[in-house]
Design a protein around this motif. Structure first.
Motif, PDB file in Angstrom:
ATOM      1  N   PHE A  14       0.464  -1.505  -0.127  1.00 34.88           N
ATOM      2  CA  PHE A  14      -0.024  -0.510  -0.263  1.00 34.88           C
ATOM      3  C   PHE A  14       0.770   0.917   0.018  1.00 34.88           C
ATOM      4  O   PHE A  14       1.967   0.981   0.771  1.00 34.88           O
ATOM      5  CB  PHE A  14      -1.208  -0.204   0.947  1.00 34.88           C
ATOM      6  CG  PHE A  14      -2.283  -1.074   1.488  1.00 34.88           C
ATOM      7  CD1 PHE A  14      -3.336  -0.972   0.796  1.00 34.88           C
ATOM      8  CD2 PHE A  14      -1.775  -1.925   2.215  1.00 34.88           C
ATOM      9  CE1 PHE A  14      -4.073  -1.821   0.460  1.00 34.88           C
ATOM     10  CE2 PHE A  14      -2.892  -2.859   2.543  1.00 34.88           C
ATOM     11  CZ  PHE A  14      -3.852  -3.067   1.407  1.00 34.88           C
ATOM     12  N   ASN A  15       0.586   2.005  -1.045  1.00 36.47           N
ATOM     13  CA  ASN A  15       1.381   3.482  -1.142  1.00 36.47           C
ATOM     14  C   ASN A  15       0.295   4.839  -0.803  1.00 36.47           C
ATOM     15  O   ASN A  15      -0.933   5.239  -1.923  1.00 36.47           O
ATOM     16  CB  ASN A  15       2.066   3.587  -2.553  1.00 36.47           C
ATOM     17  CG  ASN A  15       2.749   4.647  -2.618  1.00 36.47           C
ATOM     18  OD1 ASN A  15       3.395   5.123  -1.562  1.00 36.47           O
ATOM     19  ND2 ASN A  15       3.895   4.481  -3.364  1.00 36.47           N
ATOM     20  N   PHE A  16       0.401   5.060   0.100  1.00 38.96           N
ATOM     21  CA  PHE A  16      -0.695   6.350   1.003  1.00 38.96           C
ATOM     22  C   PHE A  16       0.183   8.050   0.612  1.00 38.96           C
ATOM     23  O   PHE A  16       0.910   7.814   0.330  1.00 38.96           O
ATOM     24  CB  PHE A  16      -0.824   6.060   2.121  1.00 38.96           C
ATOM     25  CG  PHE A  16      -1.398   4.781   2.808  1.00 38.96           C
ATOM     26  CD1 PHE A  16      -2.697   4.359   2.945  1.00 38.96           C
ATOM     27  CD2 PHE A  16      -0.512   3.876   3.580  1.00 38.96           C
ATOM     28  CE1 PHE A  16      -3.611   3.237   3.028  1.00 38.96           C
ATOM     29  CE2 PHE A  16      -1.266   2.379   3.189  1.00 38.96           C
ATOM     30  CZ  PHE A  16      -2.973   2.214   3.598  1.00 38.96           C
ATOM     31  N   HIS A  17      -1.162   8.332   0.557  1.00 37.00           N
ATOM     32  CA  HIS A  17      -0.455   9.726  -0.162  1.00 37.00           C
ATOM     33  C   HIS A  17      -0.588  10.545   1.064  1.00 37.00           C
ATOM     34  O   HIS A  17      -1.317  10.045   2.212  1.00 37.00           O
ATOM     35  CB  HIS A  17      -1.781  10.118  -1.351  1.00 37.00           C
ATOM     36  CG  HIS A  17      -3.024  10.641  -0.669  1.00 37.00           C
ATOM     37  ND1 HIS A  17      -3.006  11.407   0.744  1.00 37.00           N
ATOM     38  CD2 HIS A  17      -4.255   9.764  -0.720  1.00 37.00           C
ATOM     39  CE1 HIS A  17      -4.752  11.167   0.673  1.00 37.00           C
ATOM     40  NE2 HIS A  17      -5.375  10.296  -0.333  1.00 37.00           N
ATOM     41  N   ALA A  39      10.347  -6.163  -9.502  1.00 37.11           N
ATOM     42  CA  ALA A  39      10.102  -7.379  -8.501  1.00 37.11           C
ATOM     43  C   ALA A  39       8.714  -8.148  -8.093  1.00 37.11           C
ATOM     44  O   ALA A  39       8.751  -9.056  -7.376  1.00 37.11           O
ATOM     45  CB  ALA A  39      10.420  -6.411  -7.363  1.00 37.11           C
ATOM     46  N   GLY A  40       7.631  -7.977  -9.136  1.00 37.45           N
ATOM     47  CA  GLY A  40       6.016  -8.974  -8.720  1.00 37.45           C
ATOM     48  C   GLY A  40       5.579  -8.797  -8.019  1.00 37.45           C
ATOM     49  O   GLY A  40       5.369  -9.625  -7.227  1.00 37.45           O
ATOM     50  N   PHE A  41       5.587  -7.425  -7.127  1.00 36.89           N
ATOM     51  CA  PHE A  41       4.444  -7.244  -6.318  1.00 36.89           C
ATOM     52  C   PHE A  41       3.044  -6.302  -6.551  1.00 36.89           C
ATOM     53  O   PHE A  41       3.516  -6.220  -7.738  1.00 36.89           O
ATOM     54  CB  PHE A  41       4.577  -6.646  -5.090  1.00 36.89           C
ATOM     55  CG  PHE A  41       5.626  -4.917  -5.105  1.00 36.89           C
ATOM     56  CD1 PHE A  41       4.803  -3.935  -4.916  1.00 36.89           C
ATOM     57  CD2 PHE A  41       7.078  -4.984  -5.401  1.00 36.89           C
ATOM     58  CE1 PHE A  41       5.517  -2.866  -4.755  1.00 36.89           C
ATOM     59  CE2 PHE A  41       7.520  -3.840  -5.126  1.00 36.89           C
ATOM     60  CZ  PHE A  41       6.934  -3.143  -5.279  1.00 36.89           C
ATOM     61  N   ILE A  42       1.488  -6.489  -6.033  1.00 36.96           N
ATOM     62  CA  ILE A  42       1.010  -5.784  -6.818  1.00 36.96           C
ATOM     63  C   ILE A  42       1.057  -4.342  -5.470  1.00 36.96           C
ATOM     64  O   ILE A  42       1.027  -4.677  -4.053  1.00 36.96           O
ATOM     65  CB  ILE A  42      -0.144  -6.808  -6.016  1.00 36.96           C
ATOM     66  CG1 ILE A  42      -0.575  -7.842  -7.452  1.00 36.96           C
ATOM     67  CG2 ILE A  42      -1.828  -5.576  -6.047  1.00 36.96           C
ATOM     68  CD1 ILE A  42      -1.810  -8.897  -7.076  1.00 36.96           C
ATOM     69  N   ILE A  43       0.740  -3.548  -6.149  1.00 38.65           N
ATOM     70  CA  ILE A  43       1.096  -2.021  -5.102  1.00 38.65           C
ATOM     71  C   ILE A  43      -0.815  -1.602  -5.457  1.00 38.65           C
ATOM     72  O   ILE A  43      -1.323  -1.366  -6.362  1.00 38.65           O
ATOM     73  CB  ILE A  43       1.980  -1.397  -6.239  1.00 38.65           C
ATOM     74  CG1 ILE A  43       1.694  -0.002  -5.206  1.00 38.65           C
ATOM     75  CG2 ILE A  43       1.525  -0.683  -7.219  1.00 38.65           C
ATOM     76  CD1 ILE A  43       3.457   0.833  -4.994  1.00 38.65           C
ATOM     77  N   GLY A  95       4.003   5.510   3.031  1.00 39.96           N
ATOM     78  CA  GLY A  95       3.398   6.756   2.515  1.00 39.96           C
ATOM     79  C   GLY A  95       4.872   7.888   2.408  1.00 39.96           C
ATOM     80  O   GLY A  95       5.916   7.836   2.972  1.00 39.96           O
ATOM     81  N   HIS A  96       4.160   8.843   2.402  1.00 37.79           N
ATOM     82  CA  HIS A  96       4.865  10.039   1.884  1.00 37.79           C
ATOM     83  C   HIS A  96       3.938  11.044   3.283  1.00 37.79           C
ATOM     84  O   HIS A  96       3.063  11.129   3.118  1.00 37.79           O
ATOM     85  CB  HIS A  96       4.722  11.092   0.989  1.00 37.79           C
ATOM     86  CG  HIS A  96       5.214  12.256   0.831  1.00 37.79           C
ATOM     87  ND1 HIS A  96       4.818  13.621   0.601  1.00 37.79           N
ATOM     88  CD2 HIS A  96       6.290  12.639   1.306  1.00 37.79           C
ATOM     89  CE1 HIS A  96       5.206  14.062   0.269  1.00 37.79           C
ATOM     90  NE2 HIS A  96       6.637  14.080   1.622  1.00 37.79           N
ATOM     91  N   SER A  97       5.008  11.550   3.920  1.00 38.34           N
ATOM     92  CA  SER A  97       4.295  12.857   5.411  1.00 38.34           C
ATOM     93  C   SER A  97       2.831  12.719   5.656  1.00 38.34           C
ATOM     94  O   SER A  97       3.414  10.641   6.732  1.00 38.34           O
ATOM     95  CB  SER A  97       3.861  14.228   4.736  1.00 38.34           C
ATOM     96  OG  SER A  97       3.474  15.103   5.092  1.00 38.34           O
ATOM     97  N   MET A  98       1.680  12.666   5.835  1.00 38.01           N
ATOM     98  CA  MET A  98       1.227  11.757   6.671  1.00 38.01           C
ATOM     99  C   MET A  98       0.466  10.157   6.232  1.00 38.01           C
ATOM    100  O   MET A  98      -0.042   9.860   7.475  1.00 38.01           O
ATOM    101  CB  MET A  98      -0.766  12.718   6.512  1.00 38.01           C
ATOM    102  CG  MET A  98      -1.934  12.654   7.212  1.00 38.01           C
ATOM    103  SD  MET A  98      -3.584  13.361   6.926  1.00 38.01           S
ATOM    104  CE  MET A  98      -3.464  13.523   9.045  1.00 38.01           C
ATOM    105  N   GLY A  99       0.941  10.485   4.610  1.00 38.87           N
ATOM    106  CA  GLY A  99       0.591   8.515   4.535  1.00 38.87           C
ATOM    107  C   GLY A  99       1.693   7.819   5.326  1.00 38.87           C
ATOM    108  O   GLY A  99       1.204   6.665   5.789  1.00 38.87           O
ATOM    109  N   ALA A 100       2.775   8.471   4.913  1.00 41.47           N
ATOM    110  CA  ALA A 100       4.017   8.107   6.112  1.00 41.47           C
ATOM    111  C   ALA A 100       3.301   7.664   7.779  1.00 41.47           C
ATOM    112  O   ALA A 100       3.494   6.305   8.730  1.00 41.47           O
ATOM    113  CB  ALA A 100       5.168   8.655   6.026  1.00 41.47           C
TER     114      ALA A 100
END
Length: 201
Positions: A14-17, A39-43, A95-100
Motif C-alpha cells: 500500500f502506498n499512501f498519499h 519485483a513482482g508485487f501488487i501495489i 507513504g509520504h508525510s501524513m501517508g507515512a
C-alpha cells in the motif's frame, strides 16, 4: 505487474498519499510501479476521505476524524486478497508525510496484517506512540531530511514527536542493538546541498 499470473502468491504494497493529496498524485509522486513490475508485487494506491476542510487525510487517531481508516485498510486487504493471490505474510505499507504517519499507525494498530513499513517524512503523534500495540517485530524504514520544513526532524510539539524518538521506539520494540551501524552514502550530487547517512539497527 505484467508478470502476475495468479499461480503464485505475491506481496501486496500500500502506498499512501500525503495530507491534502490523492491517490493518482501519490502514484506519480512516489512511483513504485516500475519496482512492482520488476519485483513482482501488487501495489495499491488508496485515497483518504475528505476532512473537515475538504483536504483528503488519514485517520491517525485524531478525535475529530470519524473515518475508520484502520478498518478501511483491513477491508482492502480482504477485498484484494479475494481477487488476487496475495501472500498475506508479505503485506507492506508506505507513504509520504501524513501517508507515512498512517503507515506507522498501521504498524501499531494492524500489525497482525501488516508485515513491515517504510515512512517517508513521517513521525508519530503522542497518541500514536502511547496507543501503539504491535504484535510482532516489525521491520521499519525511515527516510527523513534533517532540514524538512513540513515535518521537522526534531519534532513539532505538541503535534508530533522527534524522529529519533520514533526510531528509538521501534529499535526498542524490535529488540535491536541501540547502537546503529552508520554509513555515509556517496554524495552523487554535490550541488544539491544534501548528504545522506544510512543508520542500520
Amino acid at each position: 505487474p505484467a508478470s502476475y499470473t495468479g499461480s503464485d502468491s505475491v506481496p501486496l504494497v500500500f502506498n499512501f498519499h500525503a495530507f491534502g493529496g490523492f491517490a493518482q498524485q501519490q502514484m506519480v509522486y512516489g512511483d513504485l510501479r516500475p519496482v512492482a513490475d520488476t519485483a513482482g508485487f501488487i501495489i495499491a494506491h488508496p485515497q483518504g476521505a475528505a476532512g473537515s476542510d475538504t483536504a483528503r487525510i488519514w485517520n491517525i487517531g485524531q478525535d475529530t476524524v470519524l473515518v475508520d481508516d484502520i478498518g478501511f485498510t483491513e477491508a482492502m486487504i480482504d477485498s484484494i486478497s479475494a481477487e488476487y493471490n496475495i501472500n498475506l505474510d508479505r503485506v507492506y505499507a508506505t507513504g509520504h508525510s501524513m501517508g507515512a504517519f498512517f503507515s506507522i499507525h498501521l504498524a501499531g494498530q494492524l500489525s497482525d496484517k501488516i508485515t513491515a513499513i517504510a515512512s517517508v517524512c513521517g513521525s508519530m503523534t503522542q497518541s500514536m506512540y502511547d496507543n501503539a500495540n504491535p504484535v510482532h517485530t516489525t521491520p521499519y524504514l525511515e527516510i527523513h531530511g534533517t532540514a524538512d520544513p513540513l515535518v521537522p526532524y526534531d519534532g513539532a510539539n505538541p503535534l508530533y514527536l522527534p524522529v529519533p524518538e520514533v526510531i528509538e521506539y521501534w529499535v526498542d520494540y524490535n529488540n535491536c542493538n541501540p547502537t546503529p551501524v552508520v554509513t555515509q552514502l556517496p554524495d552523487i550530487d554535490p550541488d544539491d546541498g544534501s548528504t545522506v547517512e544510512h543508520h542500520v539497527y
